[in-house]
Design a protein around this motif. Structure first.
Motif, PDB file in Angstrom:
ATOM      1  N   ASN A 118       1.004  -1.336  -0.141  1.00 15.15           N
ATOM      2  CA  ASN A 118      -0.078   0.060  -0.085  1.00 15.15           C
ATOM      3  C   ASN A 118       0.876   1.155   0.071  1.00 15.15           C
ATOM      4  O   ASN A 118       1.644   1.264   0.830  1.00 15.15           O
ATOM      5  N   TRP A 119       0.448   2.378  -0.971  1.00 20.12           N
ATOM      6  CA  TRP A 119       1.269   3.096  -1.104  1.00 20.12           C
ATOM      7  C   TRP A 119       0.998   4.402  -0.077  1.00 20.12           C
ATOM      8  O   TRP A 119      -0.167   4.822   0.192  1.00 20.12           O
ATOM      9  N   MET A 120       2.032   4.551   0.754  1.00 21.24           N
ATOM     10  CA  MET A 120       1.796   5.443   2.035  1.00 21.24           C
ATOM     11  C   MET A 120       1.280   6.924   1.900  1.00 21.24           C
ATOM     12  O   MET A 120       0.330   7.439   2.457  1.00 21.24           O
ATOM     13  N   GLU A 121       1.858   7.390   0.822  1.00 22.27           N
ATOM     14  CA  GLU A 121       1.873   8.851   0.538  1.00 22.27           C
ATOM     15  C   GLU A 121       0.259   9.139   0.014  1.00 22.27           C
ATOM     16  O   GLU A 121      -0.463  10.443   0.257  1.00 22.27           O
ATOM     17  N   TYR A 122      -0.400   8.216  -0.355  1.00 20.66           N
ATOM     18  CA  TYR A 122      -1.929   8.297  -0.906  1.00 20.66           C
ATOM     19  C   TYR A 122      -2.782   8.856   0.370  1.00 20.66           C
ATOM     20  O   TYR A 122      -3.532   9.562   0.113  1.00 20.66           O
ATOM     21  N   PHE A 123      -2.469   8.114   1.323  1.00 19.55           N
ATOM     22  CA  PHE A 123      -3.211   8.805   2.665  1.00 19.55           C
ATOM     23  C   PHE A 123      -3.076  10.351   3.077  1.00 19.55           C
ATOM     24  O   PHE A 123      -3.791  10.852   4.001  1.00 19.55           O
ATOM     25  N   GLN A 124      -1.759  10.778   2.734  1.00 19.35           N
ATOM     26  CA  GLN A 124      -1.548  12.176   3.102  1.00 19.35           C
ATOM     27  C   GLN A 124      -1.509  12.534   4.501  1.00 19.35           C
ATOM     28  O   GLN A 124      -2.372  13.599   4.839  1.00 19.35           O
ATOM     29  N   ARG A 125      -1.088  11.897   5.293  1.00 17.79           N
ATOM     30  CA  ARG A 125      -0.898  12.005   6.598  1.00 17.79           C
ATOM     31  C   ARG A 125       0.378  12.436   7.007  1.00 17.79           C
ATOM     32  O   ARG A 125       1.436  12.172   6.410  1.00 17.79           O
ATOM     33  N   PRO A 126       0.435  13.268   8.021  1.00 21.26           N
ATOM     34  CA  PRO A 126       1.957  13.968   8.385  1.00 21.26           C
ATOM     35  C   PRO A 126       2.782  12.730   8.874  1.00 21.26           C
ATOM     36  O   PRO A 126       3.977  13.082   8.484  1.00 21.26           O
ATOM     37  N   THR A 127       2.515  11.733   9.381  1.00 21.81           N
ATOM     38  CA  THR A 127       3.472  10.661   9.709  1.00 21.81           C
ATOM     39  C   THR A 127       3.049   9.340   9.332  1.00 21.81           C
ATOM     40  O   THR A 127       1.905   9.152   8.724  1.00 21.81           O
ATOM     41  N   PRO A 128       3.953   8.294   9.138  1.00 20.67           N
ATOM     42  CA  PRO A 128       3.390   7.079   8.799  1.00 20.67           C
ATOM     43  C   PRO A 128       2.301   6.631   9.728  1.00 20.67           C
ATOM     44  O   PRO A 128       1.503   5.738   9.249  1.00 20.67           O
ATOM     45  N   GLN A 129       2.670   6.595  11.124  1.00 20.15           N
ATOM     46  CA  GLN A 129       1.757   6.243  12.300  1.00 20.15           C
ATOM     47  C   GLN A 129       0.322   6.448  11.678  1.00 20.15           C
ATOM     48  O   GLN A 129      -0.605   5.581  12.203  1.00 20.15           O
ATOM     49  N   ALA A 167      -7.820   2.142  -3.009  1.00 20.98           N
ATOM     50  CA  ALA A 167      -7.171   3.156  -3.996  1.00 20.98           C
ATOM     51  C   ALA A 167      -5.459   3.165  -3.799  1.00 20.98           C
ATOM     52  O   ALA A 167      -4.853   3.725  -4.498  1.00 20.98           O
ATOM     53  N   SER A 168      -4.962   2.779  -2.440  1.00 20.46           N
ATOM     54  CA  SER A 168      -3.683   2.917  -2.249  1.00 20.46           C
ATOM     55  C   SER A 168      -3.098   1.885  -2.615  1.00 20.46           C
ATOM     56  O   SER A 168      -1.694   1.466  -2.496  1.00 20.46           O
ATOM     57  N   HIS A 169      -3.545   0.785  -3.216  1.00 14.89           N
ATOM     58  CA  HIS A 169      -2.963  -0.591  -3.567  1.00 14.89           C
ATOM     59  C   HIS A 169      -1.725  -0.397  -4.540  1.00 14.89           C
ATOM     60  O   HIS A 169      -2.005   0.336  -5.393  1.00 14.89           O
ATOM     61  N   ALA A 170      -0.643  -1.030  -4.215  1.00 18.07           N
ATOM     62  CA  ALA A 170       0.263  -1.017  -5.211  1.00 18.07           C
ATOM     63  C   ALA A 170       0.909  -2.351  -5.271  1.00 18.07           C
ATOM     64  O   ALA A 170       0.434  -3.475  -4.547  1.00 18.07           O
TER      65      ALA A 170
END
Lengths: 193, 139
Positions: free
Chosen positions: B45-56, B108-111
């Motif tokens: 899953n593509w992390m930047e898709y979520f547009q959150r400040p941190t991975p957590q 939509a984040s699937h990669a």
């Protein structure tokens, strides 16, 4: 499997109809005697696990074969430090069940046979692969480990990274018959401490 | 399918049984075989898709997506975080891999990480070495 001689005679003796008119003390004494005899039979019917081939043939359903393998490991690894291996396998089995992860019974029996035959090895990391086979890894540091994957087939997978002079790392990805895997790994400098 | 940017990141869901304590077995990055055929690519899953400040902070929405897809996400499972460029460089010791978007209807984040069927075990070992973070599935 070399069970103790038949105890049918003893069982018959224990199952005879008790004489009438036993006192309470006699009845208690008789009950204790029967209990002790049952314990004796149970002890004598436990085969020698070091020489016993595991009862893990394909005719048994997988959960039973896995249970048998874990039980055999508990019998061969009965000191507190050694119990960590069957304890870990038990925990892994529970985790896999909880997360619907398959476990290959042939892999578990190969793993159990391996550790019953090699009780001098250090405690490795023990995991499942996504395919459901057991994998163990002795990690000594970055670029320094030995891993064995119990495929459940005659050839097990061996992966190792071993430091060499000049900061180099030797990498091995190979398969070996499970009977030879320790010898083959040690020949290239792998450690199982 | 579009290549993910080298500076971006992806998560790989790691079942508890693939770990021993903090150790994640690199086999978690192997391509699975179904009916004798390799899967199209490693599901990530593509992390930047979520547009959150941190991975957590991406974990909770990611977990929700996977559950909505019908995936089992055990409370003691984890998510491993890798950088796209670093993962490609690590795999390159054996072969070139592509890390591409693969949006699904419910995800939509699937990669996918693709192209290492011929070096499955080796590339999986290398990917395991470049994990940059491990996050519990249930924060």
């Amino acid at each position: 499997m070399s069970y103790a001689p038949s105890y049918s005679g003893l069982l018959t003796e224990m199952n005879v109809i008790e004489p009438f008119f036993l006192t309470q003390a006699e009845a208690i004494e008789r009950a204790i005697e029967i209990k002790e005899k049952k314990k004796l039979i149970a002890r004598q019917q436990i085969p020698n696990v070091q020489s016993m081939p595991l009862n893990l043939s394909a005719e048994y359903p997988s959960p039973q074969r896995i249970f048998n393998a874990i039980q055999a490991l508990y019998q061969s690894h009965n000191s507190p430090p050694a119990r960590q291996i069957p304890d870990r396998l038990t925990a892994l089995y529970r985790d896999a069940y909880a997360e619907n992860q398959s476990i290959v019974a042939d892999s578990v029996s190969q793993f159990a046979d391996f550790f019953r035959n090699h009780r001098d090895l250090g405690l490795p990391k023990i995991t499942l692969t996504p395919d459901g086979t057991l994998r163990v890894r002795w990690i000594h540091g970055p670029g320094n480990f030995t891993a064995i994957e119990f495929t459940g087939k005659p050839l097990a997978k061996l992966v190792a990274e071993i430091p060499r002079e000049g900061g180099l790392t030797a990498r091995y990805f190979t398969t070996e018959p499970i009977e030879n895997i320790l010898t083959a790994a040690r020949a290239v400098g792998a450690s199982f401490a | 399918m579009a290549d993910l940017d080298h500076s971006h990141h992806f998560f790989r869901h790691i079942k508890k049984s693939w770990t021993d304590g903090t150790f994640v077995d690199p086999a978690a990055f192997r391509l699975a075989k179904r009916d004798g055929q390799f899967e199209e690519g490693l599901s990530v899953n593509w992390m930047e898709y979520f547009q959150r400040p941190t991975p957590q902070e991406s974990i909770a929405p990611l977990r929700e997506i996977l559950i909505n897809k019908g995936r089992s996400v055990g409370g003691e499972s984890k998510f491993a975080l890798l950088n796209v460029g670093t993962a490609k460089a690590a795999a390159a010791a054996y072969t070139a891999v592509a890390i591409v978007t693969d949006a699904e209807e419910l995800d939509a984040s699937h990669a996918l990480v693709k192209g290492y069927e011929a070096h499955n075990d080796e590339v999986a070992e290398e990917l395991g070495k470049v994990i940059i973070g491990i996050y519990p599935a249930k924060p």
